[in-house]
Design an enzyme around this catalytic site. Structure first.
Site, PDB file in Angstrom:
ATOM      1  N   LYS A  33       0.815  -1.214   0.000  1.00 50.71           N
ATOM      2  CA  LYS A  33       0.000   0.000   0.000  1.00 50.71           C
ATOM      3  C   LYS A  33       0.853   1.270   0.000  1.00 50.71           C
ATOM      4  CE  LYS A  33      -0.733   0.394   5.003  1.00 50.71           C
ATOM      5  NZ  LYS A  33       0.022   1.629   5.179  1.00 50.71           N
ATOM      6  N   THR A  34       2.000   1.236   0.681  1.00 49.48           N
ATOM      7  CA  THR A  34       2.861   2.421   0.710  1.00 49.48           C
ATOM      8  C   THR A  34       3.387   2.726  -0.684  1.00 49.48           C
ATOM      9  OG1 THR A  34       3.519   1.888   2.983  1.00 49.48           O
ATOM     10  CG2 THR A  34       4.890   3.467   1.797  1.00 49.48           C
ATOM     11  N   ASP A 218      -4.014   7.441   4.441  1.00 48.93           N
ATOM     12  CA  ASP A 218      -3.505   6.103   4.750  1.00 48.93           C
ATOM     13  C   ASP A 218      -4.245   5.550   5.979  1.00 48.93           C
ATOM     14  OD1 ASP A 218      -1.932   3.839   4.660  1.00 48.93           O
ATOM     15  OD2 ASP A 218      -0.180   4.772   5.578  1.00 48.93           O
ATOM     16  N   GLN A 249      -7.498  -4.917   9.625  1.00 52.15           N
ATOM     17  CA  GLN A 249      -6.438  -4.418  10.497  1.00 52.15           C
ATOM     18  C   GLN A 249      -6.913  -3.241  11.350  1.00 52.15           C
ATOM     19  OE1 GLN A 249      -2.285  -4.536   8.830  1.00 52.15           O
ATOM     20  NE2 GLN A 249      -3.361  -4.761   6.883  1.00 52.15           N
ATOM     21  N   ARG A 600       2.606  -9.866  10.722  1.00 48.52           N
ATOM     22  CA  ARG A 600       3.901  -9.184  10.877  1.00 48.52           C
ATOM     23  C   ARG A 600       5.044 -10.120  10.461  1.00 48.52           C
ATOM     24  NH1 ARG A 600       2.118  -5.198   9.799  1.00 48.52           N
ATOM     25  NH2 ARG A 600       0.241  -6.437   9.544  1.00 48.52           N
TER      26      ARG A 600
END
Length: 741
Positions: A33-34, A218, A249, A600
């Site tokens: 996504k970044t 974001d 999330q 993670r």
């Protein structure tokens, strides 16, 4: 086009090039996504949009910094012109420019939690509310929640019902009055005050609507009501709003996040486009399939199907421990084993837990095995006493109305005690002027002796001097001057203790931080530095260069990734927490938290739980988490390696074992034949003994932990996997023996 869009997968590319109108990008964990956000910004600039017309909002300084660095590589001329940062930093910037329209000077102070709590106590005192009868932190938390939902003091006053809510209402109103008088805001005000600014001044709102023709947000699933209102207001004119998020999330309900915001996006913007990023680049297939299996148990979610081209990966370890101490020792052992086997570095490991209290046993084990570690979420650098003392001097020089900062300085000044500060506060409150103004005219007050007046006026002159020098000296020189004149370093050197040496090191680190800030900006100002440090979050303090194991809560780990992840404490009442056991909405959030923890992990995942854990100084028997029991048999059989109770030594090899203690649990029965004959003489239940696994028609499968009594009175302590520890009289139990060791 100066950058290559072909680096993106088809879904990412489609999300990037669609720039007009409202756009929702559903970005699964590890789906890039970044990259999509940064490329979308770069694509807008390449398409002719001015960087000045783009607003990018994030939730952490770390995310903003990473995005800015990536944009610098793609479009170097754009990065410095963008308004990109956290919600709080961006709207603090707006308030610095236009906050005077709602009665705040541009040099307002941002109070941290401690400063805020001090004002809460002051407001309680003014309303004759005892801190013994009502916890100030409870009121502080209530006010924070109200602000996140954009409920003003007047709105709340009209609605409150019970006695506690009435007290909160009185304090809330007084609290805001004191903040205003001090030309200060708390963290939540940085979202509330811009709404007030826009509501009271439509021309200001129109100015920013025209300025920010394109808005990108974001982690939209983490927005609260106040943030939602601000986003809607700014994007209302052009509707070029791109939000990136993942409902799976959403884990911050406890601090005001409203998952409904992302669910409502489709109805809020009927003309919206939806893009799904479902390819995971982070985790192995086994880890991703487990995460997918976990999150699909939630009823309320946006449909998505994560997949990856990564390797199948190693098996996931599910590790049962007798105690929380053993959980820590096994964690240390597995870390050493992985380093030896796979040549990992210590910084490749993270140990996650649901609550900070769990870290104690883990820390003990890591120290025992001489494993270096860092804890994220301990006392932050800027919360340490010596740092807060110096920051108080800086704050009062910038903002003379900041009475909290001035009271802290008065407490540090020789010869000035509580009696004096109480008198100053009393004069300030009765006359309606700041304590600083009282110091300015201290000669007029007969309540103080001549010597005391001199000390107080000297402090006033000190503040005036450095206020004048704010625009006359470089920031680093100014702060060094304040430091030298206060004599803090000199006093600490005179103490000549290990603690004082550490405090001196911390102060030197502060000066280094100021120098770094000064060097990074052409015209750095002290108020800018104070704002930056007031908005530092735990995640921003992570040092990726330090070779140490990271310990942190799962909440703090969001947005991070590690090659090897340990998730500890998978027990009922702990993870999920007690509230989740009775509320479906809370349970779904806890399940999302488990999903975040799993995702993670890049290469290896350990899931751990203990049968016994110390709580409030006494051992408590635990039942393993329902999240473990929910794992589909197909996933369990295919991907998970179960490590049950067994004899365990903490050392990964002979030499390592000698460095620390070993912990042994013996479930092999009795080895001495004579002892066996004596123990089971006249025994009606000779096969039920310590270590045997049994089944009960109501309680399910369990392990015998201990035996008491003889004959027909014989009782057993049995730990059942589904319900925890039970003490059972064997003649009534109807147990089936599964094994005899």
């Amino acid at each position: 086009m100066s950058f290559d869009l072909n680096i993106l997968n088809p879904q990412q590319k489609e999300a990037v090039v669609n720039t007009e109108g409202p756009c929702m990008i559903i970005a699964g964990a590890g789906s890039g996504k970044t990259r999509v956000l940064t490329y979308k910004i770069a694509y807008l600039v390449e398409s002719g949009v001015s960087p000045f017309e783009i607003l990018a909002l994030t939730f952490t300084n770390k995310a903003a910094k990473e995005m800015r660095e990536r944009i610098s590589r793609i479009s170097p001329e754009s990065a410095d012109k963008l308004w990109m940062g956290t919600f709080h930093s961006i709207f603090a910037r707006i308030l610095r420019i236009d906050g005077h329209r709602i009665g705040f000077d541009r040099n307002f102070t941002i109070y941290d939690s401690d400063d805020s709590l001090s004002v809460i106590k002051q407001a309680m005192n003014l309303n004759n509310i005892s801190t013994d009868s009502v916890n100030p932190k409870s009121i502080q938390s209530s006010i924070s929640k109200l602000k996140n939902r954009f409920i003003t003091p007047s709105n709340f006053s009209a609605k409150n019902k019970n006695d506690f809510e009435k007290k909160v209402s009185f304090v809330y109103n007084e609290y805001q009055e004191i903040l205003k008088k001090n030309n200060s805001m708390d963290f939540d005000d940085l979202l509330v005050k811009p709404i007030e600014l826009f509501n009271m001044n439509p021309d200001i709102l129109e100015k920013y609507q025209e300025r920010f023709k394109f808005t990108l947000v974001d982690e939209y699933q983490d927005t609260n009501r106040a943030q939602y209102i601000l986003i809607r207001a700014l994007s209302q004119k052009y509707k070029n709003l791109s939000i990136v998020g993942d409902d799976a999330q959403s884990i911050y309900k406890w601090r005001g996040a409203e998952i409904q915001n992302i669910f409502d996006f489709e109805t809020d913007y009927s003309e919206r486009k939806i893009f799904r990023l479902e390819q995971n680049y982070r985790s192995t297939k086994k880890i991703l399939e487990l995460a997918d299996d976990v999150i699909k148990k939630n009823k309320k979610q946006i449909e998505k199907n994560l997949w990856t081209e990564n390797d199948e990966g190693e098996s996931i370890f599910l590790v049962e421990n007798m105690t929380d101490r053993e959980e820590g020792l096994k964690t240390a052992k597995y870390i050493l084993d992985e380093i030896q086997k796979e040549k990992y570095n210590f910084k490749d490991f993270v140990v996650l837990y649901r609550t900070n209290a769990q870290s104690r046993a883990l820390e003990d084990a890591l120290r025992m095995q001489k494993i270096p570690y860092v804890i994220i979420g301990g006392i932050r650098f800027y919360q340490r006493k010596e740092i807060k003392d110096l920051l108080a001097y800086f704050k009062i020089v910038v903002n003379h109305s900041d009475s909290e900062a001035l009271l802290r300085i008065l407490g540090l000044t020789e010869g000035i005690g509580k009696t004096t500060t109480d008198k100053l506060k009393e004069i300030s409150n009765s006359s309606g002027i700041s304590i600083y103004e009282v110091l300015k005219s201290i000669s007029e007050y007969s309540e103080f002796s001549g010597k005391l007046k001199t000390r107080l006026y000297d402090l006033y002159k000190f503040i005036e001097k450095y206020s004048y020098l704010l625009d006359e000296m470089k920031l680093t020189e100014l702060t060094r001057g304040i430091l030298d004149e206060t004599g803090v370093i000199r006093e600490l050197k005179n103490e000549n203790t290990l603690e004082s040496e550490e405090r001196i090191s911390n102060i030197q680190e502060l000066i280094s931080a100021i120098a770094e800030y000064d060097d990074s900006l052409e015209n750095a100002k002290l108020e800018g530095f104070l704002q930056e440090v007031s908005l530092v979050a735990d995640i921003d303090t992570i040092d990726n260069q330090k070779n140490a194991v990271t310990l942190m809560t799962i909440h703090a780990a969001k947005g991070l990734e590690f090659p090897v992840v340990f998730i500890t404490g998978l027990e009922e009442g702990l993870f999920p927490g007690n509230n989740a056991l009775i509320q479906e909405e809370e349970l779904e959030e806890e399940r999302r938290l488990f999903y975040v923890a799993i995702t993670r992990a890049m290469k290896k995942l350990y899931i751990m739980y203990a049968n016994q854990r110390y709580k409030f100084g006494t051992p408590s028997y635990q039942a393993r988490s329902r999240f473990i029991k929910e794992i589909s048999p197909l996933i369990f059989d295919k991907h998970i390696k179960y490590e049950g109770l067994k004899t365990f030594n903490t050392g990964s090899n002979g030499s390592r074992a000698k460095q620390g203690r070993s912990i042994q649990y013996d479930f092999t029965g009795f080895n001495n034949k004579k002892k066996v004959e004596e123990e089971f003489d006249n025994d009606k239940f000779p096969d039920i003994r310590k270590g045997v696994t049994v089944s009960h028609e109501t309680f399910g499968k369990g392990t015998v932990l201990g035996i008491h009594g003889k004959g027909l009175d014989k009782r057993a302590e049995i730990y059942f996997e589904d319900i925890g520890l039970k003490k059972i009289v064997l003649k009534y139990a109807k147990l089936t023996i599964n094994n005899i060791e």
